[in-house]
Design a protein around this motif. Structure first.
Motif, short mmCIF file in Angstrom:
data_model
loop_
_atom_site.label_atom_id
_atom_site.label_comp_id
_atom_site.label_asym_id
_atom_site.label_seq_id
_atom_site.Cartn_x
_atom_site.Cartn_y
_atom_site.Cartn_z
N LYS A 1 -25.27 -41.03 103.38
CA LYS A 1 -25.38 -41.00 101.92
C LYS A 1 -24.13 -41.58 101.25
O LYS A 1 -24.24 -42.41 100.34
N SER A 2 -22.97 -41.16 101.73
CA SER A 2 -21.73 -41.67 101.13
C SER A 2 -21.60 -43.17 101.38
O SER A 2 -21.18 -43.92 100.50
N SER A 3 -22.01 -43.60 102.59
CA SER A 3 -21.95 -45.03 102.91
C SER A 3 -22.86 -45.81 101.96
O SER A 3 -22.50 -46.90 101.50
N ILE B 1 -24.17 -34.08 95.45
CA ILE B 1 -25.07 -34.46 96.52
C ILE B 1 -24.33 -35.04 97.72
O ILE B 1 -24.75 -34.91 98.85
N ARG B 2 -23.19 -35.66 97.44
CA ARG B 2 -22.40 -36.24 98.53
C ARG B 2 -22.01 -35.18 99.56
O ARG B 2 -21.95 -35.44 100.74
N GLU B 3 -21.74 -34.01 99.09
CA GLU B 3 -21.27 -33.00 100.02
C GLU B 3 -22.33 -31.95 100.31
O GLU B 3 -22.10 -30.76 100.28
N THR B 4 -23.51 -32.42 100.60
CA THR B 4 -24.60 -31.51 100.88
C THR B 4 -24.56 -31.12 102.36
O THR B 4 -24.55 -31.98 103.22
#
Ligand code: GDP
Ligand code: ZN
Length: 460
Positions: free
Chosen positions: A234-236, A279-282
């Protein structure tokens, strides 16, 4: 209530800049300018100076407030159709507020948000749809969004709406005659003719409504959430999109809106990334979706991008998310396609149903981003919609008015079919006519006008 007095406001954004513009509108504008502004070797401002930039100084009694350029504009050739004066001073808080104060002391009053544009509307310079487009122009996030708003300002939408209204007005006039002078033998003809008129009007309205979703997205942006288990990429994805997108716009708090959001430009579509930080750190997505706030974000998003790791078997959690995607605008990203595949695409397609596009990416190798962008563009612009379409409906208020007009017209068609008395038809047509008039502002309540303009920024 509409005030006839002279108004003043700072029209450039808050903060420091090279130039700041203070603007006035109303009868006293030029008189006030003559009191506070002095040009070297010249007497006062005259109509000869219309739209000319004059060099001089603003004085409070005998002391200089600032060195300025001043533009007098005489009614009716102005934005508000009243006399206007712009003072271009140094773009600092002190000169701008000092000049505003001085103008207030000389008889002007502070403008309300949107009051200049409201006057332009009330004085017939712009209709309501055109006035609304001014705010859309200012807030547009992509050149495409700007174009759509600009076309609305030019009156493309208003002309279409006016044409339908004119046709309905003519129909009402004819019905009126028929009501006043009933004649049995022309009745059949009247119903047939009215039916074809109403059907034509309804068709024009449906055409406008058909593309209104594209218009709305170009104006408001496509709110997008990226979801997926930890470590799928997701972060990528976020980083890849940030790199690719041509413009990154971040709202500055306090200017026009209070929320801060990241907006990407993907093929002209403003993509609003919703709650990216969250959401990045889900860690546990299903659990996270159980939290009301995240669920609300997920549910209200226009687009869900669901990221999967192609090299890892689908989990129960993934299946559950895919269940949530049914009936939604969604794209599934099959990431890490550089690794040996574990997820079977045929099975995946079966679980997802036909309507959700699957895009294979290898974000680590920067592959597949173009394809993702293609899918987003396809979703927003669709097959047949071309952006050269000049009369795009962008605004929920307009959409709602069009829907009500279309509904009244189909009721009118039905009334014709069962040969209802003419005055029944008259009611339906009048409803449609008035609903359309709300778009251009002809048949709109005062409170609504106040509400619309109060959403404008100060000085506009
Ligand atoms: P997130 O937890 O979903 O945000 O995932 P990240 O974007 O942080 O990525 C998790 C790990 O997967 C990182 O080590 C990335 O380098 C790696 N990764 C991301 N995309 C790919 C890909 O396409 N192929 C491979 N092999 N690894 C990837
Ligand atoms: Zn991450």
């Amino acid at each position: 209530m509409f005030r006839e007095d002279t108004i003043v406001a700072i029209s450039t954004p808050p903060g420091e800049g090279a130039i700041g513009i203070v603007r006035m509108s109303g009868e006293l504008s030029v008189e006030i300018a003559n009191k506070i502004f002095v040009q070297k070797n010249r007497a006062s401002i005259t109509t000869e100076d219309h739209r000319r930039m004059l060099y001089g100084h603003v004085y409070r009694e005998s002391s200089v407030v600032d060195e300025v350029l001043l533009v007098p504009m005489f009614a009716p050739g102005t934005y508000t159709r009243e006399d206007m004066v712009e003072v271009h001073c140094h773009g600092g808080i002190v000169p701008m507020t000092e000049i505003v104060k001085l103008i207030l002391e000389n008889g002007a009053s502070m403008a309300e948000p949107g009051e200049f544009t409201k006057r332009a509307f009330l004085n017939g310079r712009l209709d309501l749809a055109q006035a609304e487009s001014i705010m859309d122009l200012i807030q547009a996030k992509t050149p495409q969004g700007f174009n759509v708003a600009y076309n609305q300002l030019e009156g493309h939408l208003s002309r279409k709406v006016d044409a339908v209204r004119a046709a309905l007005l003519a129909a009402m006039a004819q019905l009126e005659v028929c009501i006043d002078y009933p004649e049995e033998d022309i009745e059949e003809m009247t119903y047939a003719e009215m039916t074809s008129r109403f059907t034509a009007a309804e068709k024009s309205i449906s055409e406008l409504l058909k593309k209104s979703e594209t218009g709305r997205i170009l104006r408001d942006g496509l709110s997008t959430v990226i979801v997926g288990k930890p470590n799928v990429g997701k972060s990528s994805l976020l980083n890849a999109l940030l790199r690719e997108s041509r413009a990154i716009v971040t709202d500055i708090p306090g200017t026009t809106r209070d929320i801060i959001e990241e907006t990407l430009n993907i093929r002209g579509v403003p993509i609003k990334l919703v709650d990216t930080a969250g959401i990045r750190e889900t860690d546990d997505l299903v659990e996270k979706l159980g939290v009301e706030r995240s669920k609300a974000f997920f549910n209200s998003a226009d687009l869900v991008v669901f990221v999967l790791n192609a090299a890892e078997a689908l989990s129960e959690e993934d299946e559950k998310i895919m269940g949530y995607l049914r009936g939604r605008r969604a794209i599934v990203l099959l990431n890490k396609s550089d690794l040996a595949p574990v997820i079977d695409e045929v099975n995946l397609r079966e679980s997802l149903g036909e309507h959700v596009p699957i895009v294979k990416t290898s974000l680590i190798q920067e592959e597949g981003i173009q394809e993702l962008e293609d899918e987003i563009a396809k979703m927003v612009y669709g097959g047949e919609v071309s952006l050269s379409e000049r009369s795009l409906v962008t605004n929920l208020r307009h959409q709602d008015a069009l829907r009500r007009a279309a509904k009244s017209l189909s009721e009118a068609v039905e009334s014709c079919r069962v040969n209802m008395p003419y005055d029944f038809l008259q009611v339906d047509v009048k409803n449609a006519y008035e609903a359309l008039g709300e778009i251009t502002g002809e048949t709109v309540e005062n409170d609504l006008i106040t509400k619309i303009f109060s959403q404008f920024c100060l000085g506009k």
